[in-house]
Design an enzyme around this catalytic site. Sequence first.
Site, mmCIF file in Angstrom:
data_model
loop_
_atom_site.group_PDB
_atom_site.id
_atom_site.type_symbol
_atom_site.label_atom_id
_atom_site.label_comp_id
_atom_site.label_asym_id
_atom_site.label_seq_id
_atom_site.Cartn_x
_atom_site.Cartn_y
_atom_site.Cartn_z
ATOM 1 N N LYS A 52 0.836 -1.204 0.000
ATOM 2 C CA LYS A 52 0.000 0.000 0.000
ATOM 3 C C LYS A 52 0.877 1.264 0.000
ATOM 4 O O LYS A 52 0.564 2.253 -0.664
ATOM 5 C CB LYS A 52 -0.949 -0.018 1.213
ATOM 6 N N GLN A 96 -4.581 -1.944 9.738
ATOM 7 C CA GLN A 96 -4.481 -3.243 9.080
ATOM 8 C C GLN A 96 -5.020 -4.349 10.000
ATOM 9 O O GLN A 96 -4.611 -4.467 11.144
ATOM 10 C CB GLN A 96 -3.004 -3.522 8.710
ATOM 11 N N ASP A 119 -11.106 2.615 4.340
ATOM 12 C CA ASP A 119 -11.425 1.181 4.185
ATOM 13 C C ASP A 119 -12.944 0.972 4.083
ATOM 14 O O ASP A 119 -13.395 -0.108 3.713
ATOM 15 C CB ASP A 119 -10.902 0.390 5.399
#
Length: 290
Positions: A52, A96, A119
């Site tokens: 990412k 994460q 997200d």
Amino acid sequence: MQLLNGTACSQQIRQEIALEVEAIVAAGKRPPHLAAVLVGDDGASQNYVGMKVRDCEEVGFGSTTVRMKASTTEAELLAKIDELNSNDAIDGFIVQLPLPSQINENNVILAIDPTKDVDGFCPENVGNLSLGLPTFVSATPNGIIELLRRYEIETEGKHCVVLGRSNIVGTPIAVLMSRNTNPGNATVTLAHSRTKNLKKLCASADILIVAIGRTEFVTADMVKDGAVVFDVGQTRVSDNTRKSGFRNVGDVDFEQVKDKCSYITFVTGGVGPMTRASLLQNTLKAYQRR
Ligand code: NAP
């Protein structure tokens, strides 16, 4: 059979984003900035966050990786999230997953400012998705929709079977496929581990989206001739022939199934890279909204 090439498509999306960033910077503004919080030292998570960050560099975004030790308490992580929520230099951030067992994932998701939740996991963004309001669509479902759109695959009136009902993939893609939009307007069946007659159900699908985390679960007898198949699954299995010592295996037995399909994704050049590109799209959106 045509391969749905997520690597090429995501490259195209990154180029489109890079052009927008160039224009932003040329106008004298700062570029978008994504932060990623990594708790502990899980190999797969480190790998994902590393990719990412590289994606951000490629398109000209700023990025910050916040590394926290595996013994981090929930209170410490929530304090870090507070900091990121109020840091004006950061447009969006992700935490994460999975998190160490002492931390409740739901509490973490609830703590993220919805305007920075790139997200798309917060209740406000999930709710907006369900209502068809502007939102951050979570990255994997968004990547699947982008592939359908860019390959101009007809979805209206089709039977779409989604295998797996997770909050991050199965449930949101089922909602998106059933909405009165294009892509969308499909008749959707959301299946899971308690579903009866799974083989027969899958074999009735015009569009089959599989996100269960069981290697090569979907076999040829579960796929209708001419079906469109998305393999979201990504399970690490050890492989001594690889430098890394592992490879990622999908939920679909690609070799068995591919010749029955009109379109199919391949692990890892299908849904995976599209997921990463979607995170960049959401970060740009977060920047533009602020
Ligand atoms: P998850 O939280 O792992 O949940 C798995 C889902 O599959 C559950 O709904 C479960 O049903 C269902 N399931 C499990 N075994 C089944 C079976 N034998 N028959 C029918 N349904 C079954 O789901 P996830 O987080 O969406 O992850 C799924 C896979 O996608 C994993 O391999 C993950 O690594 C991968 N993934 C890939 C990407 C990407 O970018 N490519 C992104 C996200 C996830 P129940 O609810 O009944 O338990």
